[in-house]
Enzyme design. Sequence first.
Site, PDB file in Angstrom:
ATOM      1  N   LYS A   1     -53.261 -55.235 -48.659  1.00 44.84           N
ATOM      2  CA  LYS A   1     -51.786 -54.974 -48.623  1.00 44.84           C
ATOM      3  C   LYS A   1     -50.995 -55.168 -47.327  1.00 44.84           C
ATOM      4  CE  LYS A   1     -50.977 -51.536 -52.419  1.00 44.84           C
ATOM      5  NZ  LYS A   1     -50.404 -50.313 -52.690  1.00 44.84           N
TER       6      LYS A   1
ATOM      7  N   ASP B   1     -44.015 -50.549 -54.624  1.00 54.22           N
ATOM      8  CA  ASP B   1     -44.331 -49.078 -54.799  1.00 54.22           C
ATOM      9  C   ASP B   1     -43.313 -48.183 -54.443  1.00 54.22           C
ATOM     10  OD1 ASP B   1     -47.330 -49.690 -55.610  1.00 54.22           O
ATOM     11  OD2 ASP B   1     -47.817 -49.754 -53.436  1.00 54.22           O
TER      12      ASP B   1
HETATM   13  P1  NAP Z   1     -56.001 -44.923 -49.093  1.00 49.86           P
HETATM   14  O1  NAP Z   1     -55.234 -45.870 -48.344  1.00 49.86           O
HETATM   15  O2  NAP Z   1     -57.240 -44.920 -49.264  1.00 49.86           O
HETATM   16  O3  NAP Z   1     -55.295 -43.680 -48.735  1.00 49.86           O
HETATM   17  C1  NAP Z   1     -55.827 -42.365 -48.924  1.00 49.86           C
HETATM   18  C2  NAP Z   1     -55.472 -41.089 -48.071  1.00 49.86           C
HETATM   19  O4  NAP Z   1     -56.190 -39.957 -48.433  1.00 49.86           O
HETATM   20  C3  NAP Z   1     -55.807 -41.143 -46.828  1.00 49.86           C
HETATM   21  O5  NAP Z   1     -55.056 -40.488 -45.786  1.00 49.86           O
HETATM   22  C4  NAP Z   1     -57.083 -40.264 -46.748  1.00 49.86           C
HETATM   23  O6  NAP Z   1     -57.741 -39.786 -45.732  1.00 49.86           O
HETATM   24  C5  NAP Z   1     -56.728 -39.592 -47.475  1.00 49.86           C
HETATM   25  N1  NAP Z   1     -58.096 -38.505 -48.414  1.00 49.86           N
HETATM   26  C6  NAP Z   1     -59.057 -39.302 -48.967  1.00 49.86           C
HETATM   27  N2  NAP Z   1     -59.703 -38.572 -49.460  1.00 49.86           N
HETATM   28  C7  NAP Z   1     -59.506 -37.144 -48.925  1.00 49.86           C
HETATM   29  C8  NAP Z   1     -59.826 -36.071 -49.060  1.00 49.86           C
HETATM   30  N3  NAP Z   1     -60.983 -35.752 -49.868  1.00 49.86           N
HETATM   31  N4  NAP Z   1     -59.204 -34.969 -48.507  1.00 49.86           N
HETATM   32  C9  NAP Z   1     -58.011 -35.117 -47.790  1.00 49.86           C
HETATM   33  N5  NAP Z   1     -57.607 -36.444 -47.707  1.00 49.86           N
HETATM   34  C10 NAP Z   1     -58.281 -37.285 -48.253  1.00 49.86           C
HETATM   35  O7  NAP Z   1     -55.508 -44.658 -50.451  1.00 49.86           O
HETATM   36  P2  NAP Z   1     -54.014 -45.077 -51.323  1.00 49.86           P
HETATM   37  O8  NAP Z   1     -53.780 -46.532 -51.513  1.00 49.86           O
HETATM   38  O9  NAP Z   1     -53.046 -44.583 -50.375  1.00 49.86           O
HETATM   39  O10 NAP Z   1     -54.308 -44.362 -52.433  1.00 49.86           O
HETATM   40  C11 NAP Z   1     -54.233 -42.956 -52.718  1.00 49.86           C
HETATM   41  C12 NAP Z   1     -54.045 -42.346 -54.127  1.00 49.86           C
HETATM   42  O11 NAP Z   1     -52.671 -42.603 -54.813  1.00 49.86           O
HETATM   43  C13 NAP Z   1     -55.030 -42.788 -54.990  1.00 49.86           C
HETATM   44  O12 NAP Z   1     -55.601 -41.806 -55.931  1.00 49.86           O
HETATM   45  C14 NAP Z   1     -54.327 -43.900 -55.856  1.00 49.86           C
HETATM   46  O13 NAP Z   1     -54.836 -44.051 -57.184  1.00 49.86           O
HETATM   47  C15 NAP Z   1     -52.948 -43.205 -55.967  1.00 49.86           C
HETATM   48  N6  NAP Z   1     -51.831 -44.261 -56.192  1.00 49.86           N
HETATM   49  C16 NAP Z   1     -51.213 -44.031 -57.176  1.00 49.86           C
HETATM   50  C17 NAP Z   1     -50.184 -45.047 -57.312  1.00 49.86           C
HETATM   51  C18 NAP Z   1     -49.332 -44.812 -58.440  1.00 49.86           C
HETATM   52  O14 NAP Z   1     -48.746 -45.923 -58.974  1.00 49.86           O
HETATM   53  N7  NAP Z   1     -49.266 -43.693 -59.130  1.00 49.86           N
HETATM   54  C19 NAP Z   1     -49.765 -46.104 -56.456  1.00 49.86           C
HETATM   55  C20 NAP Z   1     -50.840 -46.174 -55.458  1.00 49.86           C
HETATM   56  C21 NAP Z   1     -51.704 -45.283 -55.185  1.00 49.86           C
HETATM   57  P3  NAP Z   1     -59.107 -40.508 -44.928  1.00 49.86           P
HETATM   58  O15 NAP Z   1     -58.523 -41.923 -44.383  1.00 49.86           O
HETATM   59  O16 NAP Z   1     -59.453 -39.629 -43.895  1.00 49.86           O
HETATM   60  O17 NAP Z   1     -59.919 -40.913 -46.147  1.00 49.86           O
END
Ligand code: NAP
Length: 289
Positions: A74, A110
């Site tokens: 991204k 998004d």
């Molecule tokens: P990402 O860039 O990997 O970011 C994830 C975030 O969550 C980071 O801050 C990460 O911290 C934190 N995290 C991960 N595991 C954790 C845990 N066990 N405890 C506390 N914090 C934790 O992922 P993303 O793209 O932002 O996506 C995140 C979520 O949103 C996913 O589940 C995705 O499916 C969902 N999402 C949904 C939509 C929608 O349209 N509904 C759109 C986008 C994303 P660390 O870096 O320390 O791991």
Amino acid sequence: MSTSPLNLGLTGWPLEHSYSPHLHQAALRTLGLAGEYRLYPLPPTPEGEAGLAALLQRLRGGELRGLNVTIPHKQTVIPWLDELTPLARGIGAVNTLYAKDGRLAGDNTDAPGFLADLKDCFPFLFSLERPTALVLGAGGAARAVVYALAQAGWQVKVASRRAEQAAALFASFAGSLPSIQAAPLEPGLYRLPCHLIVNTTPVGMYPNIQTSPWPENEPIPEGAAVYDLVYNPIETKWVRTARAAGHPAANGLGMLVEQAAMAFELWSGQAAPREAMRQAASLLLLEKL
Ligand code: NAP
């Protein structure tokens, strides 16, 4: 408007669990448009660099009409693009690409997708005078959520388990969006009054459905609405707990549909059949129950 097939796709890594093909194929089918939506899995750079360059060339040349981009590309794809919409530039990440007169353009659906669904789920939040939000997590999705809220006039606190990640997100927006703050993820944070709490972490997502981003021993602040970006399962543990305690709560399915619909509209120039797209996603979720 081009009459060539609407050949679309998604690049990222890994991709095998993506819902996007189902949503976009449902849209193509419903509108009777020729075309397809394929997955183009490409590993992170530098390993994926040659593949990404070749894929973008297919977009520039018109063989592909639109491309979605997800983790881990991204942000890394941006240097290859000729232009960004003001929104994508503001967020610093793209999820939707297209070619315009041979130039590659990047947009981000998004943020408006999140905001559109938030308005749909919780319209009452949009008549508040000084709305406040707590955003859990500071990764890619958090950037879009935080940006969307701050642009819409919200005071936003963002907290992540690695304090430096929330601090970096704050720093990258600090010049343009002063209503954003980074906060440490500590017990006091869970007790601060706010109007909305958004989970942008994957905590609670299938298969770890017994986990919650909110500590079990902490009540959700009084009156706060809960929005969980996780949509698989349909009702996460956190959403279930919030509803049981009387809080308005929603999952991220609406955002998923909205961001896809907005991308589809950019590529096709036609109104997206949101209901058909939502049904396609819901069907997949039900199959996983
Ligand atoms: P990402 O860039 O990997 O970011 C994830 C975030 O969550 C980071 O801050 C990460 O911290 C934190 N995290 C991960 N595991 C954790 C845990 N066990 N405890 C506390 N914090 C934790 O992922 P993303 O793209 O932002 O996506 C995140 C979520 O949103 C996913 O589940 C995705 O499916 C969902 N999402 C949904 C939509 C929608 O349209 N509904 C759109 C986008 C994303 P660390 O870096 O320390 O791991």
